[in-house]
Write an enzyme that holds these catalytic residues in place. Structure first.
Site, PDB file in Angstrom:
ATOM      1  N   ASP B   9      -0.101   6.515 -30.496  1.00 57.22           N
ATOM      2  CA  ASP B   9       0.604   7.387 -31.437  1.00 57.22           C
ATOM      3  C   ASP B   9      -0.341   8.522 -31.794  1.00 57.22           C
ATOM      4  O   ASP B   9      -1.528   8.294 -32.016  1.00 57.22           O
ATOM      5  CB  ASP B   9       0.996   6.587 -32.699  1.00 57.22           C
ATOM      6  CG  ASP B   9       2.142   7.265 -33.457  1.00 57.22           C
ATOM      7  OD1 ASP B   9       2.055   8.499 -33.681  1.00 57.22           O
ATOM      8  OD2 ASP B   9       3.098   6.569 -33.809  1.00 57.22           O
ATOM      9  N   ASP B  53       4.575   5.568 -28.696  1.00 55.86           N
ATOM     10  CA  ASP B  53       5.349   6.580 -29.403  1.00 55.86           C
ATOM     11  C   ASP B  53       5.855   7.593 -28.361  1.00 55.86           C
ATOM     12  O   ASP B  53       5.214   7.810 -27.339  1.00 55.86           O
ATOM     13  CB  ASP B  53       4.432   7.272 -30.418  1.00 55.86           C
ATOM     14  CG  ASP B  53       5.178   8.338 -31.211  1.00 55.86           C
ATOM     15  OD1 ASP B  53       6.370   8.119 -31.521  1.00 55.86           O
ATOM     16  OD2 ASP B  53       4.561   9.376 -31.514  1.00 55.86           O
ATOM     17  N   MET B  55       7.108  11.050 -29.120  1.00 57.07           N
ATOM     18  CA  MET B  55       6.800  12.451 -29.372  1.00 57.07           C
ATOM     19  C   MET B  55       5.310  12.663 -29.563  1.00 57.07           C
ATOM     20  O   MET B  55       4.785  12.441 -30.649  1.00 57.07           O
ATOM     21  CB  MET B  55       7.535  12.897 -30.639  1.00 57.07           C
ATOM     22  CG  MET B  55       9.004  12.509 -30.657  1.00 57.07           C
ATOM     23  SD  MET B  55      10.029  13.891 -30.191  1.00 57.07           S
ATOM     24  CE  MET B  55      10.197  14.627 -31.812  1.00 57.07           C
ATOM     25  N   ASP B 347      -4.429 -12.219  27.310  1.00 59.85           N
ATOM     26  CA  ASP B 347      -3.854 -12.432  25.978  1.00 59.85           C
ATOM     27  C   ASP B 347      -2.329 -12.498  26.031  1.00 59.85           C
ATOM     28  O   ASP B 347      -1.710 -13.326  25.363  1.00 59.85           O
ATOM     29  CB  ASP B 347      -4.290 -11.295  25.028  1.00 59.85           C
ATOM     30  CG  ASP B 347      -5.752 -11.432  24.605  1.00 59.85           C
ATOM     31  OD1 ASP B 347      -6.381 -12.454  24.976  1.00 59.85           O
ATOM     32  OD2 ASP B 347      -6.271 -10.526  23.936  1.00 59.85           O
ATOM     33  N   GLU B 373      -8.054 -21.374  26.238  1.00 61.83           N
ATOM     34  CA  GLU B 373      -6.690 -21.437  26.761  1.00 61.83           C
ATOM     35  C   GLU B 373      -6.107 -22.846  26.643  1.00 61.83           C
ATOM     36  O   GLU B 373      -5.136 -23.177  27.315  1.00 61.83           O
ATOM     37  CB  GLU B 373      -6.669 -20.939  28.214  1.00 61.83           C
ATOM     38  CG  GLU B 373      -7.343 -21.833  29.240  1.00 61.83           C
ATOM     39  CD  GLU B 373      -8.867 -21.627  29.324  1.00 61.83           C
ATOM     40  OE1 GLU B 373      -9.432 -21.030  28.383  1.00 61.83           O
ATOM     41  OE2 GLU B 373      -9.458 -22.085  30.314  1.00 61.83           O
TER      42      GLU B 373
END
Lengths: 457, 457
Positions: B9, B53, B55, B347, B373
């Site tokens: 505020d 607040d 304002m 892969d 593997e």
């Protein structure tokens, strides 16, 4: 806070009366008329808290409580014993069985509801963590719940906040048999001590001279660094409003003066167990998350971690105009070590290799296993010269001392080749930096191994 | 529940008044007199909730709120706007900026404190999860906070519980523009629907015919399966006591009749965001824990998981006198694939290989990459014959179709050798079972590859 309350009583009218009262308070009520039924409901996870009568035929309330509190899957459930027994020895027996509270009839309803709400809220804080920790157990990371249920709640570090000397000495004397106790008369100093991080449970007198002890409790419950510390209030019996208020603020438990030594010991033990339970859940989740970025063999970080962090370090280096360098290390003729001495020996060498690298890098450097026998070290805030020095030091330490294998029964000479590169302005990302380090490593191998080669800047 | 409240505020007397009131309620108060200071306090993590607040000179409250709610590190902080502005359009602007509530002065203190306590409690539930999720982000697992801050809160599945047709139709109409809405007049059926698991937010009228809507709210908040669903109450303005009670029970928000359509939409949106935030934290922690037991290349479980689970399955099999079998699979001449077509092709083959194995195993089987593997499949409740059939089916599927490599531009033939073993009474642990499967695999290789060999039982 709403919750499912299990009421256990062998007398139907008692059951109904309590059920009606709780239901008016919007609790969901489940009931059981004997111990075995109650245990079954707890084990099925159908309740959040247990209100337990003591005197039941067959298995009595003490035994039901003891079983709930020593079974890993139910040990986290709060138990409040509600009974007509009014001897301090009964009370103590209940608390010793692990009960979170022991209320004597006639029950003050407001006090009972406040206690139930408080216990349910505290449980809700760790519920989410417990669910994650159980998943971690399902993945095979050990069982934090079993460890927590076996916890004795001794040897904790306690902070007693009380400015009346006679009172604090009496409490410290009782607790000192099982724990390490510090006494602090000043609430501000107490708060500082708690934030310093070596307190397992705080025992706070509400009647400090010129200071509202409840405010200290509230601060302990709201600061990030002290939130995990269970707080036990000590108050006068007439101070009921502040006690209720304290429970609402998240204080874990309370004792009324004159403080019964045994009750103090029992209640503090319960809080120590609670703290350690939450800590172990947290550690278990954290540990299993860390494993995801660790290499199992060497204990270094893995490729996944490297990829995530190198990107960040690279971006930061670009942003701040600071250098970042990369070392790519590869054990020379590693395959021949495996072939001549076996895979176990190869693993021993890799572990040693990682250990020596770690010993010659800093905490802020990222050391990660890149795959196979390759390790990457990322050195932030370091230019090519500095990085070369680090590399040369590591190379020397690898060459200087033979590596023990076969459990230390023999030792072999090992050398390492290292490629070094620093980020250049034209690098688009970490990949080109790593690529240059790899090219430098290739040259080191070509030029006869056991050497450091820096990529042209 | 205690907490650190940030009051923002620009007028000192306002600040002091609110500070004094909150302090008497045992809240820890921090204050700021302008927007930038407030944002700095939020970002440093020094508060749990913001009273804001509207304002203020410079950056007004709407903007401060918007920034808090769109910054990943602060978006989880509850914001209550407290202002003299009393137009519905102001209120809506606040809620649209992401405020959790918008209270008009003069403030009813009891209502304010109840709201603050409720929001702080709800926040505390996810705090622990948020801490874990942030650790997960530090490990490089992506950023759930950023995703949550960007969440729009639309396209949710809503359950409106109201038995007044005009009212439910009006609400469904307003919400239906952004969400998928189901209306249910009967509270019991509503509860069942919620437990079935497809509800993101529930909107519950407290004035159901012959039923206390608050009880439904309470049940939704206490059942395991519905606890994660935010609940918004709709009540008459005169029903203040039940509204306060609802907040205390853990209900997330409320609207007062006559319901403003826009306000309804804004408040529900806030709850949708809350739900998705909690869900994404949970998923993030869960996912990073799961990664710890996953093999990055194949997506199968890893050795760590296999070790933990094989031990359990082995013990269970011994205990129940049921069989358990193990398949050890190894791609034939995998090194030559790598040598001839490159590591990337290797892969690709491994990934495909894993995929085909998964397609021919059951959910209860454990499929894990053993290293290199090699892949292990554990088949519970299956004897040697059954396991051999599984192995043979997999062997055929590998041989039957060539494996695409180089992004599908060519394909190569791959075969697999498989060793099979079943637990024998003399096995002391999983190691001897795996050892026999390994010996059988060795024989399969010796006998010419592309075949299944079972260890002698």
């Amino acid at each position: 806070m709403s919750a499912r309350v299990l009421i256990v009583d062998d007398l139907f009218p008692n059951l109904k009366l309590l059920e009606t009262k709780l239901s008016l308070e919007y609790f969901d009520v489940v009931s059981a008329m004997n111990g075995p039924d109650a245990l079954a409901i707890c084990e099925k996870g159908l309740c959040d808290i247990v209100l337990l009568d003591v005197m039941m035929p067959g298995m009595d309330g003490f035994e039901v409580c003891r079983r709930i509190k020593t079974t890993p899957t139910t040990a986290h459930l709060p138990v409040v014993m509600v009974t007509a027994l009014d001897q301090p020895s009964d009370r103590l027996r209940g608390l010793d069985a692990g009960a979170d509270d022991f209320l004597t009839k006639p029950i003050d309803d407001t006090a009972l509801f406040a206690r139930v709400r408080s216990l349910v809220r505290l449980k809700a804080m760790t519920d989410e963590l417990r669910t994650r920790a159980m998943a971690s157990r399902d993945f095979g990371f050990g069982d934090p719940l079993a460890a927590a249920a076996a916890e004795t709640g001794q040897n904790a570090r306690l902070l007693v906040v009380d400015d009346r000397r006679a009172s604090s000495e009496r409490m410290a004397g009782a607790l000192g048999q099982y724990h390490c106790v510090e006494v602090e008369a000043d609430p501000q100093r107490a708060l500082v001590r708690a934030t310093e991080g070596h307190v397992d449970v705080a025992v706070v007198s509400l009647d400090l001279d010129g200071f509202d002890g409840l405010r200290l409790c509230s601060q302990l419950r709201s600061l990030d660094r002290t939130r995990g510390i269970p707080v036990v209030m000590v108050a006068d019996a007439g101070d009921r409003d502040r006690i209720m208020r304290g429970l609402d603020l998240g204080v874990h438990d309370y004792l009324v003066r004159p403080v019964d030594r045994n009750e103090l010991v029992a209640r503090v033990r319960t809080q120590v167990r609670r703290k350690r339970f939450a800590d172990s859940l947290r550690e278990s989740v954290q540990a299993s998350m860390e494993l995801a970025v660790m290499d199992g063999l060497t204990g270094l970080h893995n490729r996944r971690y490297l990829d995530a962090h190198l990107a960040g370090l690279f971006a930061e280096s670009t942003l701040r105009g600071r250098p970042v360098s990369v070392l790519l290390l590869d054990i020379d003729r590693f395959k021949s070590i495996n072939d001549r001495f076996g895979h176990d020996a190869g693993d021993e060498v890799l572990r040693q290799f990682a250990e020596r690298i770690r010993a010659h890098t800093r905490g802020i450097d990222v050391v990660a296993r890149f795959g196979g026998e390759e390790i990457v070290v990322v050195v932030p805030d370091t230019g090519l010269d500095g990085a070369q020095q680090v590399a040369e030091r590591i190379r020397e330490r690898i060459e200087a001392m033979p590596f023990p294998i076969h459990g230390g029964t023999r030792a072999i000479d090992v050398t390492v080749s290292i490629g070094v590169a620093v980020r250049l302005p034209e690098d688009g990302g970490p990949a080109s930096l790593l690529k240059r380090a790899d090219t430098a490593l290739y040259r080191a191998k070509e030029e006869g191994r056991n050497r450091v080669v820096a990529a042209a800047a």
